[in-house]
Design an enzyme around this catalytic site. Structure first.
Site, PDB file in Angstrom:
ATOM      1  N   HIS A 103      15.212  -4.749 -12.716  1.00 26.95           N
ATOM      2  CA  HIS A 103      14.589  -4.651 -14.039  1.00 26.95           C
ATOM      3  C   HIS A 103      13.985  -3.259 -14.163  1.00 26.95           C
ATOM      4  O   HIS A 103      14.141  -2.428 -13.250  1.00 26.95           O
ATOM      5  CB  HIS A 103      13.536  -5.757 -14.217  1.00 26.95           C
ATOM      6  CG  HIS A 103      12.558  -5.841 -13.073  1.00 26.95           C
ATOM      7  ND1 HIS A 103      11.650  -4.843 -12.793  1.00 26.95           N
ATOM      8  CD2 HIS A 103      12.374  -6.783 -12.111  1.00 26.95           C
ATOM      9  CE1 HIS A 103      10.926  -5.185 -11.745  1.00 26.95           C
ATOM     10  NE2 HIS A 103      11.356  -6.357 -11.295  1.00 26.95           N
ATOM     11  N   HIS A 131      12.054  -1.714 -11.155  1.00 27.17           N
ATOM     12  CA  HIS A 131      12.915  -1.101 -10.129  1.00 27.17           C
ATOM     13  C   HIS A 131      13.467   0.231 -10.642  1.00 27.17           C
ATOM     14  O   HIS A 131      13.503   1.223  -9.915  1.00 27.17           O
ATOM     15  CB  HIS A 131      14.118  -2.001  -9.826  1.00 27.17           C
ATOM     16  CG  HIS A 131      13.777  -3.340  -9.249  1.00 27.17           C
ATOM     17  ND1 HIS A 131      14.029  -4.516  -9.907  1.00 27.17           N
ATOM     18  CD2 HIS A 131      13.231  -3.693  -8.060  1.00 27.17           C
ATOM     19  CE1 HIS A 131      13.657  -5.549  -9.157  1.00 27.17           C
ATOM     20  NE2 HIS A 131      13.158  -5.073  -8.029  1.00 27.17           N
ATOM     21  N   GLN A 175      11.731 -12.685   5.223  1.00 24.47           N
ATOM     22  CA  GLN A 175      10.430 -12.597   4.544  1.00 24.47           C
ATOM     23  C   GLN A 175      10.126 -13.815   3.677  1.00 24.47           C
ATOM     24  O   GLN A 175       9.103 -13.865   3.006  1.00 24.47           O
ATOM     25  CB  GLN A 175      10.337 -11.309   3.729  1.00 24.47           C
ATOM     26  CG  GLN A 175      11.183 -11.257   2.475  1.00 24.47           C
ATOM     27  CD  GLN A 175      11.173  -9.886   1.854  1.00 24.47           C
ATOM     28  OE1 GLN A 175      11.665  -8.932   2.430  1.00 24.47           O
ATOM     29  NE2 GLN A 175      10.584  -9.764   0.658  1.00 24.47           N
ATOM     30  N   GLU A 228       3.481  -0.313  -6.955  1.00 18.58           N
ATOM     31  CA  GLU A 228       2.072  -0.708  -6.788  1.00 18.58           C
ATOM     32  C   GLU A 228       1.868  -2.190  -7.105  1.00 18.58           C
ATOM     33  O   GLU A 228       0.881  -2.785  -6.689  1.00 18.58           O
ATOM     34  CB  GLU A 228       1.224   0.141  -7.741  1.00 18.58           C
ATOM     35  CG  GLU A 228      -0.237   0.164  -7.417  1.00 18.58           C
ATOM     36  CD  GLU A 228      -1.005   1.087  -8.344  1.00 18.58           C
ATOM     37  OE1 GLU A 228      -0.507   1.429  -9.444  1.00 18.58           O
ATOM     38  OE2 GLU A 228      -2.109   1.473  -7.970  1.00 18.58           O
ATOM     39  N   GLN A 248       1.938  -4.933   0.071  1.00 16.10           N
ATOM     40  CA  GLN A 248       3.160  -4.488   0.752  1.00 16.10           C
ATOM     41  C   GLN A 248       3.102  -2.981   1.049  1.00 16.10           C
ATOM     42  O   GLN A 248       3.504  -2.532   2.120  1.00 16.10           O
ATOM     43  CB  GLN A 248       4.363  -4.821  -0.141  1.00 16.10           C
ATOM     44  CG  GLN A 248       5.677  -4.303   0.343  1.00 16.10           C
ATOM     45  CD  GLN A 248       6.830  -4.900  -0.445  1.00 16.10           C
ATOM     46  OE1 GLN A 248       7.278  -6.003  -0.175  1.00 16.10           O
ATOM     47  NE2 GLN A 248       7.321  -4.185  -1.442  1.00 16.10           N
TER      48      GLN A 248
HETATM   49  P1  AMP Z   1      11.660  -6.440  -5.065  1.00 20.38           P
HETATM   50  O1  AMP Z   1      13.086  -6.349  -5.488  1.00 20.38           O
HETATM   51  O2  AMP Z   1      10.868  -7.438  -5.833  1.00 20.38           O
HETATM   52  O3  AMP Z   1      11.510  -6.560  -3.572  1.00 20.38           O
HETATM   53  O4  AMP Z   1      11.003  -5.038  -5.442  1.00 20.38           O
HETATM   54  C1  AMP Z   1      11.538  -3.826  -4.986  1.00 20.38           C
HETATM   55  C2  AMP Z   1      10.552  -2.725  -5.274  1.00 20.38           C
HETATM   56  O5  AMP Z   1      10.316  -2.629  -6.673  1.00 20.38           O
HETATM   57  C3  AMP Z   1       9.180  -2.968  -4.595  1.00 20.38           C
HETATM   58  O6  AMP Z   1       8.683  -1.749  -4.100  1.00 20.38           O
HETATM   59  C4  AMP Z   1       8.353  -3.473  -5.747  1.00 20.38           C
HETATM   60  O7  AMP Z   1       6.964  -3.226  -5.601  1.00 20.38           O
HETATM   61  C5  AMP Z   1       8.910  -2.673  -6.909  1.00 20.38           C
HETATM   62  N1  AMP Z   1       8.606  -3.344  -8.176  1.00 20.38           N
HETATM   63  C6  AMP Z   1       8.822  -4.645  -8.485  1.00 20.38           C
HETATM   64  N2  AMP Z   1       8.347  -4.915  -9.718  1.00 20.38           N
HETATM   65  C7  AMP Z   1       7.823  -3.767 -10.187  1.00 20.38           C
HETATM   66  C8  AMP Z   1       7.168  -3.396 -11.406  1.00 20.38           C
HETATM   67  N3  AMP Z   1       6.953  -4.265 -12.386  1.00 20.38           N
HETATM   68  N4  AMP Z   1       6.742  -2.119 -11.550  1.00 20.38           N
HETATM   69  C9  AMP Z   1       6.941  -1.214 -10.554  1.00 20.38           C
HETATM   70  N5  AMP Z   1       7.553  -1.501  -9.387  1.00 20.38           N
HETATM   71  C10 AMP Z   1       7.990  -2.753  -9.204  1.00 20.38           C
END
Ligand code: AMP
Length: 282
Positions: free
Chosen positions: A34, A37, A61, A150, A155
């Site tokens: 989204h 990312h 995880q 953030e 994490q």
């Molecule tokens: P995930 O696919 O959920 O593991 O996220 C991958 C990366 O995208 C991680 O570093 C998340 O913190 C970051 N991320 C997920 N959602 C958001 C968001 N709404 N805004 C900024 N970064 C995000």
């Protein structure tokens, strides 16, 4: 076209990039991409010669097998979205075997308790699993910079510790949370929300802001209690935790030390969908 590479091809591409002194950025993701990312990918794109996006739903995880099995998967759509950003992006979307061999195994780390607070309290070994996969990706890709959001603040603190513990030569970049218009932090899990629940979820970020604007002067205990009550009054909503913690140690200090930074962390279950968010308070 973004290029999808197998593990051996990743190794040789990395080798060539290092020899030719091209800088590399890595954005680790679990896919179902989204705009949150994409903001990380765009930043990496500006700052590096080569951008790696890994897409891997990491089994180690997840403490809840149901959560793992229903985690959204949209690989074709993800490729399409990345394609629209830039051509220099390389995608690594390995299968479990490429990463773990026969059986996915969890590496255990000493994170000085920051892994057992907040999310860690509710998702046993979650952060050991996160660190296991990030360590593997950093070792394989050897990026100069690695990008995290953030939104998953705890994490980012874990990865900071991991980089120190394993003495990894990488610069971690933390990017701001991207939100929907109503304040809801973008998440792959948001697709599971009904339109009504999605609208009502604006209460999460509103609540964090309420804590922020009352942080110095208020009786935080009663404010926190009222906020939890208000959220729980919404149909399908249940607060799993709402805590104010030291931004560095993630411990819940009895007394606020004005010289330290604090953050509010929240997790709300909306039906079975876990939504997390956080905010800097001071
Ligand atoms: P995930 O696919 O959920 O593991 O996220 C991958 C990366 O995208 C991680 O570093 C998340 O913190 C970051 N991320 C997920 N959602 C958001 C968001 N709404 N805004 C900024 N970064 C995000």
């Amino acid at each position: 076209m973004p290029i999808y590479l197998k593990k051996e091809e990743v190794e040789s591409t990395v080798h060539k990039a290092i020899l030719s002194k091209r800088s590399m950025g890595l954005v680790p993701t679990m896919g179902s991409l989204h705009h949150g990312h994409l903001s990380l990918i765009e930043k990496a794109n500006k700052e590096n010669d080569i951008v790696w996006v890994s897409i891997f739903i990491n089994p180690t995880q997840f403490n809840d097998p149901n959560d793992l099995s229903r985690y959204p998967k949209n690989l074709e759509k993800d490729y399409g979205l990345i394609k629209n950003i830039c051509e220099k992006i390389k995608i690594f979307s390995p299968n479990e075997k490429e990463i773990y061999g026969k059986t996915p195994t969890l590496q255990k780390y000493d994170f000085k308790k920051i892994d057992v607070e907040l999310e860690g309290k509710h998702r046993k070994n979650h952060f050991n699993g996160v660190a296991t996969i990030v360590s593997k990706l950093l070792t394989l890709i050897k990026p100069n910079k690695v990008y995290f959001g953030e939104k998953d603040y705890q994490q980012t603190q874990i990865i900071k510790k991991l980089i120190c513990l394993e003495n990894i030569n990488v610069n971690m970049i933390i990017c701001p949370t991207v939100r929907e218009k109503n304040g809801l932090a973008l998440s792959s899990r948001n697709n599971f929300l009904s339109n009504i629940d999605r609208g009502n979820s604006s209460i999460i970020y509103k609540s964090l802001n309420l804590l922020k604007s009352n942080f110095i002067n208020s009786n935080l205990k009663s404010l926190r209690k009222n906020i939890i009550n208000d959220i729980n009054k919404k149909k399908n909503f249940k607060v799993e935790y709402l805590e104010i913690a030291n931004a560095e140690t993630l411990q819940i200090d009895e007394k606020i030390n004005p010289k330290k930074q604090y953050r509010a962390f929240i997790c709300v279950r909306v039906n079975e969908v876990r939504l997390i968010d956080n905010i800097l308070l001071n």
